[in-house]
Design a protein around this motif. Structure first.
Motif, mmCIF file in Angstrom:
data_model
loop_
_atom_site.group_PDB
_atom_site.id
_atom_site.type_symbol
_atom_site.label_atom_id
_atom_site.label_comp_id
_atom_site.label_asym_id
_atom_site.label_seq_id
_atom_site.Cartn_x
_atom_site.Cartn_y
_atom_site.Cartn_z
ATOM 1 N N VAL A 13 1.170 0.032 4.330
ATOM 2 C CA VAL A 13 0.563 1.352 4.522
ATOM 3 C C VAL A 13 0.261 1.521 6.006
ATOM 4 O O VAL A 13 -0.179 0.562 6.665
ATOM 5 C CB VAL A 13 -0.744 1.507 3.715
ATOM 6 C CG1 VAL A 13 -1.279 2.934 3.826
ATOM 7 C CG2 VAL A 13 -0.531 1.136 2.257
ATOM 8 N N HIS A 15 -1.784 3.969 9.024
ATOM 9 C CA HIS A 15 -2.794 4.981 9.311
ATOM 10 C C HIS A 15 -2.814 5.245 10.819
ATOM 11 O O HIS A 15 -2.433 4.379 11.610
ATOM 12 C CB HIS A 15 -4.180 4.516 8.865
ATOM 13 C CG HIS A 15 -4.268 4.153 7.414
ATOM 14 N ND1 HIS A 15 -4.252 5.083 6.410
ATOM 15 C CD2 HIS A 15 -4.359 2.935 6.803
ATOM 16 C CE1 HIS A 15 -4.350 4.476 5.236
ATOM 17 N NE2 HIS A 15 -4.392 3.166 5.453
ATOM 18 N N ASN A 27 -3.617 7.676 5.401
ATOM 19 C CA ASN A 27 -2.462 7.875 4.529
ATOM 20 C C ASN A 27 -2.871 7.700 3.065
ATOM 21 O O ASN A 27 -3.692 6.846 2.735
ATOM 22 C CB ASN A 27 -1.392 6.839 4.896
ATOM 23 C CG ASN A 27 -0.014 7.216 4.459
ATOM 24 O OD1 ASN A 27 0.159 8.114 3.641
ATOM 25 N ND2 ASN A 27 0.983 6.529 4.997
ATOM 26 N N TYR A 29 -0.387 7.257 0.770
ATOM 27 C CA TYR A 29 0.796 6.688 0.127
ATOM 28 C C TYR A 29 1.259 5.432 0.879
ATOM 29 O O TYR A 29 1.051 5.291 2.087
ATOM 30 C CB TYR A 29 1.947 7.702 0.098
ATOM 31 C CG TYR A 29 1.603 8.987 -0.609
ATOM 32 C CD1 TYR A 29 1.698 9.083 -1.993
ATOM 33 C CD2 TYR A 29 1.164 10.094 0.107
ATOM 34 C CE1 TYR A 29 1.380 10.265 -2.647
ATOM 35 C CE2 TYR A 29 0.840 11.281 -0.531
ATOM 36 C CZ TYR A 29 0.951 11.356 -1.911
ATOM 37 O OH TYR A 29 0.625 12.519 -2.564
ATOM 38 N N LYS A 86 -7.269 1.906 3.733
ATOM 39 C CA LYS A 86 -8.115 2.998 4.198
ATOM 40 C C LYS A 86 -9.492 2.482 4.620
ATOM 41 O O LYS A 86 -10.050 2.918 5.632
ATOM 42 C CB LYS A 86 -8.246 4.062 3.108
ATOM 43 C CG LYS A 86 -6.977 4.890 2.907
ATOM 44 C CD LYS A 86 -6.974 5.647 1.597
ATOM 45 C CE LYS A 86 -7.980 6.743 1.568
ATOM 46 N NZ LYS A 86 -7.862 7.551 0.320
ATOM 47 N N ASP A 106 -1.667 2.920 15.839
ATOM 48 C CA ASP A 106 -1.528 2.992 14.391
ATOM 49 C C ASP A 106 -1.941 1.647 13.802
ATOM 50 O O ASP A 106 -1.765 0.598 14.429
ATOM 51 C CB ASP A 106 -0.083 3.304 13.993
ATOM 52 C CG ASP A 106 0.293 4.754 14.294
ATOM 53 O OD1 ASP A 106 -0.583 5.513 14.758
ATOM 54 O OD2 ASP A 106 1.463 5.118 14.075
#
Length: 345
Positions: A13, A15, A27, A29, A86, A106
Motif C-alpha cells: 500500500v 500513501h 490510500n 486500496y 494508514k 511517499d
C-alpha cells in the motif's frame, strides 16, 4: 547476522506524506502488483536487505503504536494491511509536521514472506527531482521543453534512506526489527536525526555480528594508518594477520590478538587493544563470516598516494602473479608478475 535471501511480496500500500499539506493523503486500496510494480518494489527491498548499514533493532518496552498495530497484523488479530498502513502513515506524518527538516515523500507498507519468516516492511520514499518533457503549441507550432517533477520516487537503481522490517515479537529473540536509517544532510543530522528510530519506531539499535566485525576492521586499519606510517613491511604484516584471523576464527579476543601482533612491543600491544575497545567494542568480537567473505574478495591498495591497485583475493595470494618483497629498511616492493595482456582505462 541473519541475511535475507528470499523475498516474496504479498501485498503493498502507498500513501502520500507531503508536509506542505494539512493531512496525509491516505490510500484506501492495495497496489496492483503487476510485473513492473512488483519488480520496482522487489529491487528496493533487495537493496535494503543487502545494504551494509542495515542494523538490528528492538522495540522499546514502552507502549508504541507502530509496535502494537504491526504485531496485530503479524499475529492475525487484524490482517488488513490497508488499515495497518494508514495508521503507520498517520503516525509518521504527525512527526513530519513537527519537524520542517524531515523531507516529504511517499510511504510504502509491504507484507513480506522471507526465508527468515513473515515481516512488515516500511519504506519511506523521499522525493527526488526528476525531469520530463513538456509539449506546448505556440502560434500553431509545437514547442517542446523540459520541466522538473519535484515529487518523483527514487528509481530502482537508487537507494532509499529509511526503511524498517518488523518481525513477530518473540521474547527470547535478540531483535525484532531490521532498520535502515541514513542521514542525508547537515540539517537533518542536527534537527531530525534519529526521528525514524526513536520517535516513529520507538526502538533501539542492537549491535550484531556485522556491526562488530565492521567496527573492528575499520578501527584496526585506522590504528595501523596512524601508528605504522613509515614501515610498509610491518603494516603489511599487521593487515595480513587481521585478514587471516577474520577468515579462520569465529570470534576474536581483542587482548589476545593484540598480544599476538605485538608480543615484543608492550606499549603497542596496550595502545592497539585500548584503541579498538574505545570504538565501542567489548573484549570478544563475533565475526560475521558472510561480510568478511564479501569484504575480502578484492584487495584495494593506495600506494604512496600515487598508485591505486585493485586485486582479487586469489591473485593477491598467488605468488606466480603477485609478490611482496621486503627490502629490510621498512620499504617493500609490490610486484605484478607474468603479465600476458593489459588495457588502459
Amino acid at each position: 547476522m541473519e541475511y535475507i535471501n528470499e523475498i516474496n511480496i504479498n501485498e503493498a500500500v502507498i500513501h502520500i506524506l507531503d508536509s506542505n499539506g494539512e493531512e496525509p493523503i491516505l490510500n484506501e486500496y492495495s497496489l496492483e502488483l503487476d510485473e513492473d510494480i512488483y519488480f520496482f518494489l522487489h529491487k528496493h527491498l533487495e537493496k535494503c536487505f543487502k545494504d551494509d548499514e542495515l542494523k538490528y533493532g528492538k522495540f522499546n518496552p514502552e507502549r508504541n503504536i507502530v509496535k502494537e498495530v504491526s504485531q496485530d497484523y503479524l499475529t492475525g488479530v487484524d490482517n488488513n494491511l490497508v488499515n495497518l498502513s494508514k495508521e503507520l502513515a498517520r503516525q509518521l506524518f504527525i512527526i513530519m509536521k513537527g519537524n520542517v527538516n524531515i523531507p516529504s515523500g511517499d510511504l510504502i507498507i509491504v507484507s513480506l514472506t522471507t526465508d527468515q519468516g513473515p515481516m512488515v516492511g516500511i519504506l519511506k520514499m523521499d522525493y527526488v527531482k526528476n525531469f520530463t518533457h513538456e509539449v506546448q503549441f505556440i502560434d500553431q507550432k509545437i514547442g517542446i521543453g523540459i520541466v522538473p517533477q519535484a515529487a518523483g520516487l527514487p528509481g530502482s537503481g537508487q537507494r532509499i534512506q529509511k526503511a524498517a522490517f518488523i518481525k513477530p515479537i518473540i521474547e527470547e529473540d535478540k531483535y525484532n526489527l531490521m532498520i535502515l536509517d541514513k542521514q542525508k544532510g547537515s540539517k537533518e543530522d542536527e534537527f531530525g536525526a534519529n526521528y525514524f528510530i526513536n520517535t516513529f519506531l520507538g526502538a533501539s539499535i542492537v549491535t550484531n555480528e556485522r556491526d562488530m566485525t565492521k567496527t573492528f576492521v575499520k578501527a584496526a586499519e585506522n590504528w595501523t594508518r596512524e601508528n605504522v606510517t613509515n614501515d610498509a613491511g610491518r603494516a603489511e604484516e599487521i593487515r595480513t594477520a587481521i585478514k587471516t584471523k577474520l577468515k579462520e576464527e569465529d570470534s576474536i579476543n581483542i587482548d589476545e590478538f593484540s598480544a599476538e601482533l605485538f608480543n615484543d612491543h608492550p606499549q603497542a600491544k596496550e595502545e592497539f587493544s585500548t584503541y579498538i575497545k574505545q570504538q565501542g567494542l567489548q573484549e570478544e568480537v563475533a565475526v560475521d563470516k558472510t561480510w568478511v567473505e564479501k569484504k575480502l574478495k578484492r584487495v584495494r591498495l593506495n600506494i604512496d598516494k600515487q598508485i591505486d591497485l585493485y586485486i582479487n583475493e586469489e591473485t593477491y595470494h598467488d605468488p606466480s602473479k603477485f609478490e611482496i618483497q621486503r627490502n629490510g629498511d621498512g620499504t617493500i616492493n609490490l610486484i605484478v608478475k607474468n603479465v600476458i595482456n593489459y588495457i588502459e582505462k
